[in-house]
Design an enzyme around this catalytic site. Structure first.
Site, PDB file in Angstrom:
ATOM      1  N   LYS A  22       0.859  -1.195   0.034  1.00 42.70           N
ATOM      2  CA  LYS A  22       0.029  -0.035  -0.131  1.00 42.70           C
ATOM      3  C   LYS A  22       0.875   1.280  -0.198  1.00 42.70           C
ATOM      4  O   LYS A  22       0.792   2.008  -0.690  1.00 42.70           O
ATOM      5  CB  LYS A  22      -0.913   0.159   1.425  1.00 42.70           C
ATOM      6  N   ASN A  23       1.898   1.176   1.120  1.00 45.63           N
ATOM      7  CA  ASN A  23       2.457   2.581   1.096  1.00 45.63           C
ATOM      8  C   ASN A  23       3.506   2.698   0.096  1.00 45.63           C
ATOM      9  O   ASN A  23       4.282   3.881   0.145  1.00 45.63           O
ATOM     10  CB  ASN A  23       3.247   2.523   2.391  1.00 45.63           C
ATOM     11  N   ARG A  92      -4.823  10.519   4.339  1.00 44.04           N
ATOM     12  CA  ARG A  92      -3.657  11.478   4.681  1.00 44.04           C
ATOM     13  C   ARG A  92      -2.791  11.458   3.590  1.00 44.04           C
ATOM     14  O   ARG A  92      -2.130  12.845   2.903  1.00 44.04           O
ATOM     15  CB  ARG A  92      -2.960  11.298   5.906  1.00 44.04           C
ATOM     16  N   CYS A 116      -4.966  12.876  13.185  1.00 42.88           N
ATOM     17  CA  CYS A 116      -5.787  11.560  12.828  1.00 42.88           C
ATOM     18  C   CYS A 116      -5.606  10.967  14.169  1.00 42.88           C
ATOM     19  O   CYS A 116      -4.810  11.352  15.222  1.00 42.88           O
ATOM     20  CB  CYS A 116      -5.200  11.037  11.633  1.00 42.88           C
ATOM     21  N   ARG A 121       0.478  14.519  13.430  1.00 44.44           N
ATOM     22  CA  ARG A 121       1.065  14.195  11.956  1.00 44.44           C
ATOM     23  C   ARG A 121       0.732  15.575  10.972  1.00 44.44           C
ATOM     24  O   ARG A 121       0.003  15.503  10.041  1.00 44.44           O
ATOM     25  CB  ARG A 121       0.028  13.219  11.161  1.00 44.44           C
ATOM     26  N   PRO A 122       1.548  16.652  11.540  1.00 45.35           N
ATOM     27  CA  PRO A 122       1.753  17.905  10.587  1.00 45.35           C
ATOM     28  C   PRO A 122       2.320  17.536   9.089  1.00 45.35           C
ATOM     29  O   PRO A 122       3.056  16.386   9.007  1.00 45.35           O
ATOM     30  CB  PRO A 122       2.320  18.819  11.408  1.00 45.35           C
ATOM     31  N   VAL A 123       2.168  18.448   8.374  1.00 51.16           N
ATOM     32  CA  VAL A 123       3.089  18.121   6.995  1.00 51.16           C
ATOM     33  C   VAL A 123       3.983  19.446   6.977  1.00 51.16           C
ATOM     34  O   VAL A 123       4.250  20.041   5.675  1.00 51.16           O
ATOM     35  CB  VAL A 123       1.746  18.141   5.909  1.00 51.16           C
ATOM     36  N   ASP A 124       4.339  20.050   7.809  1.00 45.42           N
ATOM     37  CA  ASP A 124       5.230  21.197   7.665  1.00 45.42           C
ATOM     38  C   ASP A 124       6.620  20.986   7.016  1.00 45.42           C
ATOM     39  O   ASP A 124       7.011  21.725   6.225  1.00 45.42           O
ATOM     40  CB  ASP A 124       5.677  21.479   9.369  1.00 45.42           C
ATOM     41  N   GLN A 125       6.835  19.841   7.084  1.00 46.68           N
ATOM     42  CA  GLN A 125       8.117  19.458   6.208  1.00 46.68           C
ATOM     43  C   GLN A 125       8.308  19.282   4.979  1.00 46.68           C
ATOM     44  O   GLN A 125       8.713  19.859   4.001  1.00 46.68           O
ATOM     45  CB  GLN A 125       8.827  18.075   6.852  1.00 46.68           C
ATOM     46  N   ASP A 304       4.351   0.385  11.942  1.00 49.62           N
ATOM     47  CA  ASP A 304       3.424  -0.170  11.437  1.00 49.62           C
ATOM     48  C   ASP A 304       3.295  -1.721  12.021  1.00 49.62           C
ATOM     49  O   ASP A 304       2.383  -2.239  11.314  1.00 49.62           O
ATOM     50  CB  ASP A 304       3.192  -0.109  10.000  1.00 49.62           C
ATOM     51  N   ILE A 326       7.591   6.906  17.039  1.00 46.52           N
ATOM     52  CA  ILE A 326       7.070   7.582  15.906  1.00 46.52           C
ATOM     53  C   ILE A 326       5.734   8.567  15.992  1.00 46.52           C
ATOM     54  O   ILE A 326       5.638   9.766  15.755  1.00 46.52           O
ATOM     55  CB  ILE A 326       7.026   6.786  14.561  1.00 46.52           C
ATOM     56  N   ARG A 396      -8.737  -0.510   4.526  1.00 49.67           N
ATOM     57  CA  ARG A 396      -7.956   0.631   3.842  1.00 49.67           C
ATOM     58  C   ARG A 396      -6.417   0.055   3.436  1.00 49.67           C
ATOM     59  O   ARG A 396      -6.153   0.342   2.419  1.00 49.67           O
ATOM     60  CB  ARG A 396      -7.725   1.653   4.905  1.00 49.67           C
TER      61      ARG A 396
HETATM   62  N1  EPU Z   1       5.808  14.753  10.924  1.00 46.54           N
HETATM   63  C1  EPU Z   1       6.157  16.104  11.208  1.00 46.54           C
HETATM   64  N2  EPU Z   1       6.131  17.084  10.241  1.00 46.54           N
HETATM   65  C2  EPU Z   1       5.989  16.731   8.821  1.00 46.54           C
HETATM   66  C3  EPU Z   1       5.954  15.096   8.646  1.00 46.54           C
HETATM   67  C4  EPU Z   1       6.057  13.960   9.627  1.00 46.54           C
HETATM   68  O1  EPU Z   1       5.993  16.467  12.295  1.00 46.54           O
HETATM   69  O2  EPU Z   1       5.966  17.374   7.957  1.00 46.54           O
HETATM   70  C5  EPU Z   1       6.129  13.668  12.053  1.00 46.54           C
HETATM   71  C6  EPU Z   1       4.986  12.906  12.169  1.00 46.54           C
HETATM   72  O3  EPU Z   1       3.839  13.500  13.028  1.00 46.54           O
HETATM   73  C7  EPU Z   1       5.364  11.794  12.865  1.00 46.54           C
HETATM   74  C8  EPU Z   1       6.695  11.492  12.114  1.00 46.54           C
HETATM   75  O4  EPU Z   1       7.036  12.681  11.619  1.00 46.54           O
HETATM   76  O5  EPU Z   1       5.358  11.868  14.172  1.00 46.54           O
HETATM   77  C9  EPU Z   1       6.932  10.535  11.200  1.00 46.54           C
HETATM   78  O6  EPU Z   1       5.802  10.835  10.140  1.00 46.54           O
HETATM   79  P1  EPU Z   1       6.067  10.355   8.582  1.00 46.54           P
HETATM   80  O7  EPU Z   1       5.824  11.540   7.852  1.00 46.54           O
HETATM   81  O8  EPU Z   1       7.331   9.576   8.382  1.00 46.54           O
HETATM   82  O9  EPU Z   1       4.882   9.646   8.457  1.00 46.54           O
HETATM   83  P2  EPU Z   1       3.679   9.647   7.231  1.00 46.54           P
HETATM   84  O10 EPU Z   1       4.516   9.529   6.015  1.00 46.54           O
HETATM   85  O11 EPU Z   1       2.684  10.118   7.256  1.00 46.54           O
HETATM   86  C10 EPU Z   1       3.853   7.024   6.560  1.00 46.54           C
HETATM   87  C11 EPU Z   1       3.027   5.744   6.258  1.00 46.54           C
HETATM   88  C12 EPU Z   1       2.625   5.349   7.651  1.00 46.54           C
HETATM   89  C13 EPU Z   1       3.550   5.081   8.431  1.00 46.54           C
HETATM   90  C14 EPU Z   1       4.832   6.288   8.439  1.00 46.54           C
HETATM   91  C15 EPU Z   1       5.831   5.738   9.592  1.00 46.54           C
HETATM   92  C16 EPU Z   1       2.357   6.205   3.938  1.00 46.54           C
HETATM   93  C17 EPU Z   1       1.146   6.672   3.191  1.00 46.54           C
HETATM   94  N3  EPU Z   1       1.943   6.058   5.344  1.00 46.54           N
HETATM   95  O12 EPU Z   1       3.210   8.111   6.870  1.00 46.54           O
HETATM   96  O13 EPU Z   1       1.745   4.266   7.356  1.00 46.54           O
HETATM   97  O14 EPU Z   1       3.323   4.606   9.783  1.00 46.54           O
HETATM   98  O15 EPU Z   1       5.053   6.577   7.468  1.00 46.54           O
HETATM   99  O16 EPU Z   1       6.419   4.822   9.211  1.00 46.54           O
HETATM  100  O17 EPU Z   1       3.527   5.808   3.584  1.00 46.54           O
HETATM  101  C18 EPU Z   1      -0.039   2.730   7.835  1.00 46.54           C
HETATM  102  O18 EPU Z   1       0.045   2.037   6.932  1.00 46.54           O
HETATM  103  O19 EPU Z   1      -0.751   2.320   8.588  1.00 46.54           O
HETATM  104  C19 EPU Z   1       0.444   4.113   8.196  1.00 46.54           C
HETATM  105  C20 EPU Z   1       0.263   4.921   9.116  1.00 46.54           C
END
Ligand code: EPU
Length: 416
Positions: A22-23, A92, A116, A121-125, A304, A326, A396
């Site tokens: 999926k990911n 997301r 969520c 889970r912000p997207v600031d980066q 995960d 995480i 999902r």
């Molecule tokens: N974070 C920030 N700012 C950002 C991005 C991330 O603070 O701009 C923080 C997050 O809040 C979290 C950490 O950084 O505390 C890591 O988050 P990451 O961005 O790596 O997570 P993600 O990319 O949103 C993906 C997977 C998740 C998996 C995580 C960690 C996808 C679509 N989703 O999420 O998968 O848990 O990486 O490995 O690839 C799942 O499949 O059930 C799932 C949640």
């Protein structure tokens, strides 16, 4: 809403095939926005999230043809740059259209995903990285609005390791002018698989799979064919089910080289494991031993897989300590596992699980995708009947999970 009914007891035996990841599939579908020819994908899992992503891409004007595990996408006639709240709030990963849209079309309007169940889970980066590449970004009315004539290559150092953040920036950089370096990049195999797909489309990317990815921007990407990698989390979930319930199972279509942390913990728990190039055989003849683990970015132990191992620890010999680093709120399954008789004490981001020889069936509620997987495993070893509500979370990310487990001898059925 569908539920799962499980009658616990009995080992698992047989063979099960893992679906595509999926990911990996979700970002690779978005990569279609970058190319000016057809992107042909194979081994795309048939999941709710994949259907949502395809719907979002179609809404943007991407033509898609899907038959089973094959999806062909063509972004020749994009008609919109907007990912609306209605779709983003349900998934997301929709944020993954941001980088490609602004890189290829110079404009994107993507709803902010918001919080969520598993954390903020912000997207600031994602936003900071695109700004560093020259995008003008405003966050207004709950939307990220990005504009750019052409993105410029730059040096990005992310504040934390982010999987989709790395993917978004890597995709954007493929069409930027000049060189982009992403430092502190996520090393997850799904990032590497996306890089492979992008390279097939003509992108110049080095270092995917390390924490420093270097991308030389090109003028144009083309169509390509790509086979999506195997789902290491789905494979790990079946292995955990056997570790908890006992038995002997051959997991095929897997990529064991992406699963070292999981396989190491299963061996520690007492499982006998044999590996081939694309298969894993697991045998478990006794009660598992409790394991300690700490989630971390790849190649560390995957967040995960945390809920599934918590379920194994619930019936293991001894006490296992699980630390989640995480996401700040990813222990909701613990409360539901307690309803099945598990002994779990939570302090901050650590759960201490004392194993009991038996759990007892009850009605529980799935709270997120991997939490649901943990509950299914626990239900399979609980005495009597367990009903899991809200399994749309499971749908999902797992393809026909109950059918696959039933083929291994589990007494599990979907109630519609
Ligand atoms: N974070 C920030 N700012 C950002 C991005 C991330 O603070 O701009 C923080 C997050 O809040 C979290 C950490 O950084 O505390 C890591 O988050 P990451 O961005 O790596 O997570 P993600 O990319 O949103 C993906 C997977 C998740 C998996 C995580 C960690 C996808 C679509 N989703 O999420 O998968 O848990 O990486 O490995 O690839 C799942 O499949 O059930 C799932 C949640």
């Amino acid at each position: 809403m569908d539920k799962l009914r499980i009658k616990g007891g009995g080992p698992l035996r047989g063979e099960v095939k893992v679906s595509g990841a999926k990911n990996a599939a979700l970002p690779i579908l978005c990569a279609a926005l970058l190319g000016s020819g057809e992107l042909e994908l194979d081994n795309v899992p048939q999941l709710h999230d994949v259907a949502t992503m395809i719907r979002l891409l179609e809404q943007l004007g991407v033509r898609t043809v899907r038959s089973g595990e094959r999806v062909v996408l063509d972004a020749a006639a994009i008609s919109s740059h907007e990912a609306p709240y209605e779709l983003v709030k349900t998934m997301r990963a929709s944020i993954l259209v941001l980088g490609p849209l602004v890189a290829r079309f110079g404009a994107a309007r993507v709803s902010l995903p918001g919080g969520c169940a598993i954390g903020q889970r912000p997207v600031d980066q994602h936003i900071k990285g695109l700004q560093a590449m020259g995008a003008e970004i405003h966050v207004e009315h709950g939307y990220v609005e990005a504009r750019a004539r052409r993105l410029r290559g730059t040096h990005i150092f992310t504040d934390m390791v982010t999987v989709t953040g790395t993917e978004n920036l890597m995709m954007a950089a493929t069409l930027a002018e000049g060189e982009t370096v992403i430092e502190n990049a996520a090393r997850e195999p799904e990032v590497t698989d996306l890089a492979r797909a992008l390279r097939a489309m003509g992108a110049l990317i080095e270092g995917a799979g390390t924490d420093r990815i270097v991308i030389q921007g090109v003028e144009k990407l083309s169509g390509a064919s790509h086979r999506v990698m195997a789902d290491r989390i789905e494979a790990g979930t079946f292995l955990c089910a056997v570790a908890a319930a006992g038995g002997e199972v051959l997991v095929t279509g897997a990529q064991p080289e992406t699963m070292e942390a999981t396989l190491g913990k299963l061996r520690e728990a007492g499982a006998r494991i044999e590996l081939g190039k694309d298969w894993i055989r697991i045998a478990m003849s006794a009660r598992p031993r409790a394991v300690d683990l700490r989630t971390a970015p790849y190649p560390g132990f995957a967040t995960d897989m945390q809920a599934q191992f918590m379920a194994v620890n619930c019936v293991a010999q001894g006490v296992g300590k699980i630390t989640e680093t995480i996401f700040e709120n990813r222990f909701m399954h613990a409360l539901e596992l307690q309803r099945l008789g598990a002994e779990i004490a939570i302090e901050g981001n650590t759960a201490v699980v004392k194993g009991h020889p038996e759990l007892s069936g009850a009605t529980v509620m799935a709270t997120d995708l991997r939490a649901s997987a943990g509950l299914v495993i626990a239900g399979m070893v609980a005495q009597g009947e367990t009903v899991i509500e809200r399994i749309y979370h499971l749908d999902r990310g797992y393809e026909r999970m109950e059918e696959k487990l039933r083929a291994l001898g589990a007494a599990i059925e979907r109630i519609s």
